[in-house]
Design an enzyme around this catalytic site. Structure first.
Site, PDB file in Angstrom:
ATOM      1  N   ASN A   9       0.873  -1.183   0.000  1.00  0.00           N
ATOM      2  CA  ASN A   9       0.000   0.000   0.000  1.00  0.00           C
ATOM      3  C   ASN A   9       0.906   1.227   0.000  1.00  0.00           C
ATOM      4  O   ASN A   9       1.521   1.536   1.023  1.00  0.00           O
ATOM      5  CB  ASN A   9      -0.882  -0.037   1.254  1.00  0.00           C
ATOM      6  N   LYS A  11       0.012   4.249  -0.226  1.00  0.00           N
ATOM      7  CA  LYS A  11      -0.645   5.414   0.387  1.00  0.00           C
ATOM      8  C   LYS A  11      -0.430   6.655  -0.499  1.00  0.00           C
ATOM      9  O   LYS A  11      -0.434   6.530  -1.709  1.00  0.00           O
ATOM     10  CB  LYS A  11      -0.142   5.630   1.811  1.00  0.00           C
ATOM     11  N   HIS A  91      -9.530   0.812   5.100  1.00  0.00           N
ATOM     12  CA  HIS A  91      -8.230   1.011   5.769  1.00  0.00           C
ATOM     13  C   HIS A  91      -8.403   1.975   6.939  1.00  0.00           C
ATOM     14  O   HIS A  91      -9.198   2.913   6.862  1.00  0.00           O
ATOM     15  CB  HIS A  91      -7.221   1.560   4.761  1.00  0.00           C
ATOM     16  N   GLU A  93      -6.723   4.361   7.935  1.00  0.00           N
ATOM     17  CA  GLU A  93      -6.490   5.779   7.610  1.00  0.00           C
ATOM     18  C   GLU A  93      -7.702   6.392   6.910  1.00  0.00           C
ATOM     19  O   GLU A  93      -7.963   7.591   7.048  1.00  0.00           O
ATOM     20  CB  GLU A  93      -5.202   5.924   6.781  1.00  0.00           C
ATOM     21  N   GLU A 161      -5.231  -5.467  10.490  1.00  0.00           N
ATOM     22  CA  GLU A 161      -4.239  -4.420  10.697  1.00  0.00           C
ATOM     23  C   GLU A 161      -4.523  -3.699  12.009  1.00  0.00           C
ATOM     24  O   GLU A 161      -5.346  -2.768  12.043  1.00  0.00           O
ATOM     25  CB  GLU A 161      -4.296  -3.407   9.550  1.00  0.00           C
ATOM     26  N   GLY A 167       2.554   1.761  10.748  1.00  0.00           N
ATOM     27  CA  GLY A 167       3.513   2.853  10.618  1.00  0.00           C
ATOM     28  C   GLY A 167       4.224   3.214  11.906  1.00  0.00           C
ATOM     29  O   GLY A 167       4.868   4.261  11.992  1.00  0.00           O
ATOM     30  N   SER A 207       3.569  -2.614  10.249  1.00  0.00           N
ATOM     31  CA  SER A 207       5.016  -2.624  10.491  1.00  0.00           C
ATOM     32  C   SER A 207       5.701  -3.930  10.081  1.00  0.00           C
ATOM     33  O   SER A 207       6.667  -4.360  10.732  1.00  0.00           O
ATOM     34  CB  SER A 207       5.317  -2.273  11.945  1.00  0.00           C
ATOM     35  N   GLY A 228       2.800  -1.267   4.239  1.00  0.00           N
ATOM     36  CA  GLY A 228       2.839   0.139   3.883  1.00  0.00           C
ATOM     37  C   GLY A 228       4.259   0.587   3.576  1.00  0.00           C
ATOM     38  O   GLY A 228       4.781   0.399   2.479  1.00  0.00           O
TER      39      GLY A 228
HETATM   40  C1  PEP Z   1      -0.714  -0.137   6.040  1.00  0.00           C
HETATM   41  O1  PEP Z   1      -0.805   1.067   5.854  1.00  0.00           O
HETATM   42  O2  PEP Z   1      -1.594  -0.883   5.604  1.00  0.00           O
HETATM   43  C2  PEP Z   1       0.441  -0.619   6.785  1.00  0.00           C
HETATM   44  C3  PEP Z   1       0.416  -1.850   7.225  1.00  0.00           C
HETATM   45  O3  PEP Z   1       1.476   0.255   6.970  1.00  0.00           O
HETATM   46  P1  PEP Z   1       2.936  -0.093   7.605  1.00  0.00           P
HETATM   47  O4  PEP Z   1       3.403  -1.370   6.958  1.00  0.00           O
HETATM   48  O5  PEP Z   1       3.782   1.085   7.215  1.00  0.00           O
HETATM   49  O6  PEP Z   1       2.751  -0.252   9.056  1.00  0.00           O
END
Ligand code: PEP
Length: 247
Positions: A9, A11, A91, A93, A161, A167, A207, A228
Site C-alpha cells: 500500500n 498510500k 483502511h 487511515e 491491521e 507505521g 510494520s 505500507g
Molecule cells: C498499512 O498502511 O496498511 C500498513 C500496514 O502500513 P505499515 O506497513 O507502514 O505499518
C-alpha cells in the site's frame, strides 16, 4: 489451498520516477510462487499496470456509486479502466481521515465486487481497544459490518491491521496475531460456510519488514501481508516477498 499474497500500500506516496521500483520487483520475483500486489496512488495506476504483467495493481479506495457528482472520488469501474484488479477498502487511515464507517466500507466493497474487483477489506483495533480487552469484539463487529454478503474467497481478501501497529514499528506478538487470524477464520466459516470461509486469504498488516516477515508468515492462518512503508522500494519489499515464498 490459499495462494499467498504480498500486497503493498503506497498510500499518498509515489511519483513517475518511482515506477522503476516495479521493474526491479518484477525482475527479482518473476518466478515467485506468490501473488504480488501494489496499490499506488490513483495518479500512477494506469502507468504502473501498463508496466507489469507479474504484479497486480490495485486502488486504495473507491466510491460506492458507479458514476456521478462526487468530486475527487473514483469508482470501482474507473479503477478497472486504469488496470486495477484489486482495491483496499476500510483502511484505518480512511476510517480516521475521512470518518468512514463499517457501512461505508461494506457499500464500497459491494460496488467493488459488482464491478469485478477483488476487495481487500481491512479490520483492526486501536491500542485503547486492545488494552480494554475488546480486540475480538471490535474485529467481530468490523467483519460483520464491512463485508458484503456477496463476498467469497475469490473476490475478497481480509487484512488484519491493528491500528496501533500501522507505521509505528510496533508489532503484535505472533500469539496475538494468531489469535486474531484464527478468530477471523472462525467468523468467516460461521457466516459463509466452511468451504468459503476457509478459502478467504487473511493478510496481516502493521510494520511488516524483511526482518520480521518470516516469523509472521509462520503464524497459522496468515496467508500474506499488507505492507505500507516497506513496500515503497523494491529493496525493502523484496525480502518480504522472498520470506512469503519460502513460508
Ligand atoms: C498499512 O498502511 O496498511 C500498513 C500496514 O502500513 P505499515 O506497513 O507502514 O505499518
Amino acid at each position: 489451498m490459499r495462494r499467498k499474497l504480498a500486497a503493498g500500500n503506497w498510500k499518498m506516496n509515489g511519483r513517475t520516477s518511482d515506477l522503476d521500483q516495479i521493474d526491479a520487483l518484477e525482475a527479482a520475483h518473476n518466478d515467485a510462487d506468490v501473488d504480488i500486489l501494489i496499490c499506488p496512488p490513483a495518479s500512477l495506476l494506469a502507468r504502473m499496470s501498463a508496466r507489469t504483467t507479474k504484479i497486480a495493481v490495485g486502488g486504495q479506495d473507491c466510491h460506492a456509486a458507479t458514476t456521478g457528482a462526487h468530486t475527487g472520488d473514483i469508482s470501482a469501474d474507473m479503477l478497472i479502466d486504469a488496470g486495477a484488479t484489486h482495491v483496499i477498502l476500510g483502511h484505518s487511515e480512511r476510517r480516521t481521515d475521512h470518518g468512514e464507517t463499517d457501512d461505508d466500507a461494506r457499500a464500497k466493497a459491494r460496488a467493488a465486487l459488482d464491478a469485478g474487483l477483488i476487495a481487500v477489506i481491512c479490520v483492526g483495533e486501536t491500542l485503547a481497544e486492545r488494552e480494554a480487552a475488546n480486540t475480538l469484539d471490535i474485529i467481530s463487529g468490523q467483519l460483520a459490518g464491512s463485508i458484503p454478503d456477496a463476498a467469497n474467497g475469490t473476490n475478497m481478501v481480509v487484512a488484519y491491521e491493528p491500528v496501533w501497529a500501522i507505521g509505528t514499528g510496533l508489532v503484535p506478538s505472533t500469539d496475538q496475531i494468531g489469535e486474531v487470524h484464527d478468530f477471523i477464520r472462525t467468523k468467516l466459516e460461521a457466516r459463509f460456510g466452511e468451504g468459503v470461509g476457509r478459502s478467504v486469504r487473511l493478510l496481516y498488516g502493521g510494520s511488516v519488514k524483511g526482518s520480521n516477515a518470516a516469523e509472521i508468515f509462520a503464524v497459522s492462518n496468515v496467508d500474506g501481508a499488507l505492507v505500507g512503508g516497506a513496500s515503497l522500494t523494491a529493496e525493502a519489499f523484496s525480502p518480504i516477498i522472498t520470506a512469503l515464498d519460502a513460508s
